[in-house]
Scaffold this active site. Structure first.
Site, PDB file in Angstrom:
ATOM      1  N   LYS A 136      59.064 -18.664  47.259  1.00 20.72           N
ATOM      2  CA  LYS A 136      59.442 -18.511  48.693  1.00 20.72           C
ATOM      3  C   LYS A 136      58.363 -18.000  49.633  1.00 20.72           C
ATOM      4  O   LYS A 136      58.440 -18.752  50.655  1.00 20.72           O
ATOM      5  CB  LYS A 136      60.489 -17.267  48.440  1.00 20.72           C
ATOM      6  N   ARG A 177      69.437 -10.099  50.016  1.00 19.42           N
ATOM      7  CA  ARG A 177      69.287 -10.109  48.480  1.00 19.42           C
ATOM      8  C   ARG A 177      70.349  -9.470  47.814  1.00 19.42           C
ATOM      9  O   ARG A 177      70.514  -9.475  46.562  1.00 19.42           O
ATOM     10  CB  ARG A 177      67.882  -9.157  48.124  1.00 19.42           C
ATOM     11  N   ARG A 223      49.321 -14.252  39.896  1.00 16.79           N
ATOM     12  CA  ARG A 223      49.552 -14.114  41.202  1.00 16.79           C
ATOM     13  C   ARG A 223      48.547 -13.183  41.881  1.00 16.79           C
ATOM     14  O   ARG A 223      48.395 -11.833  41.372  1.00 16.79           O
ATOM     15  CB  ARG A 223      51.033 -13.784  41.785  1.00 16.79           C
ATOM     16  N   ARG A 245      49.644  -7.151  42.790  1.00 10.99           N
ATOM     17  CA  ARG A 245      50.779  -6.220  43.114  1.00 10.99           C
ATOM     18  C   ARG A 245      51.241  -5.424  42.194  1.00 10.99           C
ATOM     19  O   ARG A 245      51.452  -6.057  40.949  1.00 10.99           O
ATOM     20  CB  ARG A 245      51.982  -7.153  43.385  1.00 10.99           C
ATOM     21  N   ARG A 292      62.717  -7.182  37.412  1.00  5.50           N
ATOM     22  CA  ARG A 292      63.082  -7.700  38.823  1.00  5.50           C
ATOM     23  C   ARG A 292      63.825  -9.182  38.589  1.00  5.50           C
ATOM     24  O   ARG A 292      64.738  -9.440  39.490  1.00  5.50           O
ATOM     25  CB  ARG A 292      61.780  -8.013  39.627  1.00  5.50           C
TER      26      ARG A 292
HETATM   27  P1  AMP Z   1      59.399  -9.391  47.526  1.00  3.39           P
HETATM   28  O1  AMP Z   1      57.814  -9.516  48.384  1.00  3.39           O
HETATM   29  O2  AMP Z   1      60.102 -10.093  48.404  1.00  3.39           O
HETATM   30  O3  AMP Z   1      59.260  -9.787  46.051  1.00  3.39           O
HETATM   31  O4  AMP Z   1      59.774  -7.892  47.492  1.00  3.39           O
HETATM   32  C1  AMP Z   1      59.165  -6.974  46.746  1.00  3.39           C
HETATM   33  C2  AMP Z   1      60.213  -5.942  46.475  1.00  3.39           C
HETATM   34  O5  AMP Z   1      60.598  -5.036  47.994  1.00  3.39           O
HETATM   35  C3  AMP Z   1      61.404  -6.071  45.744  1.00  3.39           C
HETATM   36  O6  AMP Z   1      61.179  -5.914  44.404  1.00  3.39           O
HETATM   37  C4  AMP Z   1      62.196  -4.947  46.318  1.00  3.39           C
HETATM   38  O7  AMP Z   1      61.767  -3.692  45.594  1.00  3.39           O
HETATM   39  C5  AMP Z   1      61.890  -4.807  47.792  1.00  3.39           C
HETATM   40  N1  AMP Z   1      62.602  -5.559  48.676  1.00  3.39           N
HETATM   41  C6  AMP Z   1      62.390  -6.666  49.584  1.00  3.39           C
HETATM   42  N2  AMP Z   1      63.459  -7.073  50.165  1.00  3.39           N
HETATM   43  C7  AMP Z   1      64.514  -6.871  49.921  1.00  3.39           C
HETATM   44  C8  AMP Z   1      65.663  -6.656  50.090  1.00  3.39           C
HETATM   45  N3  AMP Z   1      66.108  -7.664  50.950  1.00  3.39           N
HETATM   46  N4  AMP Z   1      66.599  -5.936  49.588  1.00  3.39           N
HETATM   47  C9  AMP Z   1      66.358  -4.826  48.666  1.00  3.39           C
HETATM   48  N5  AMP Z   1      64.850  -4.579  48.374  1.00  3.39           N
HETATM   49  C10 AMP Z   1      63.828  -5.843  48.775  1.00  3.39           C
END
Ligand code: AMP
Length: 210
Positions: free
Chosen positions: A13, A88, A123, A156, A167
């Protein structure tokens, strides 16, 4: 174009959002990047989010809605936006609807879980700007250095294999139902992951007619 990107963590994404953002001249809003910046800067939101993010769990909906409401009010969002990683959960999508946040298309990038787990191991993410690379599929020009800003690349914390599995469980339980939510509104577009970033971009452009 007001676009939502759906898909498992590691589906691509963020990578596709950056490409589409340049193509369409609209900003990408990644709640993950906003949260990571907040955590790095030790802001109240960052302190609240840290334990959830590091455990691979979702940050509470009210925190996310607050972030998105503020960010979408910025002038650069007036002509459209790409939302990467938000909504999400169904309650987030409902709250966004109630706030009058419009969605033209919800694009789901479909990737099998086994591919995700393998991919996340390679990654690398820029500590400074959040840019992402992959040691094999999308290597930076110079090892360990971000092509975009020269920042240092690192793994990360939540990309550790056990956290990735958590996740994925969360994705299937909380996020995947959003496909039906947007399908019911006639907004869902689905694209299968392709071998390679360019081929995936091409499939997305075809599906979105851009
Ligand atoms: P990402 O970079 O999109 O994979 O997000 C990393 C982490 O941030 C996720 O595993 C969640 O802990 C948190 N996070 C990001 N976006 C959201 C969202 N829309 N709702 C809840 N947690 C989020």
């Amino acid at each position: 174009m007001k676009l939502i990107l759906l898909g498992a963590p590691g589906a691509g994404k963020g990578t596709q959002a950056e490409i589409l953002s340049k193509l369409l001249s609209i900003p990408t809003i990644s709640t993950g990047n906003i949260l990571r910046a907040a955590m790095k800067n030790g802001t109240p939101v960052g302190l609240k989010a840290k334990e959830y993010v590091e455990a691979g769990q979702l940050v509470p909906d009210d925190v996310i809605i607050g972030i998105i409401r503020e960010r979408l009010a910025e002038p650069d969002c007036a002509n459209g936006y790409i939302l990467d990683g938000v909504p999400r959960t169904i309650p987030q999508a409902e709250a966004m609807e109630q706030l009058g946040i419009e969605v033209d298309k919800a694009l789901s990038i479909e990737v099998e879980d086994e591919v995700i787990v393998e991919r996340m191991g390679g990654r690398r993410t820029c500590k400074a700007c959040g840019g992402t690379f992959h040691i094999k599929n999308n290597p930076p020009k110079k090892e360990g250095i971000c092509d975009f800003c020269g920042g240092e690349l690192s793994i990360r914390k939540d990309d550790a294999p056990e956290t990735v599995k958590a996740r994925l469980v969360t994705y299937h339980r909380e996020t995947e139902p959003l496909k039906a939510f947007y399908e019911a509104r006639g907004r869902l577009v689905t694209v299968e992951n392709q071998p390679g970033i360019d081929a995936t971009t091409a499939a997305i452009r075809k599906a979105l007619e851009i």
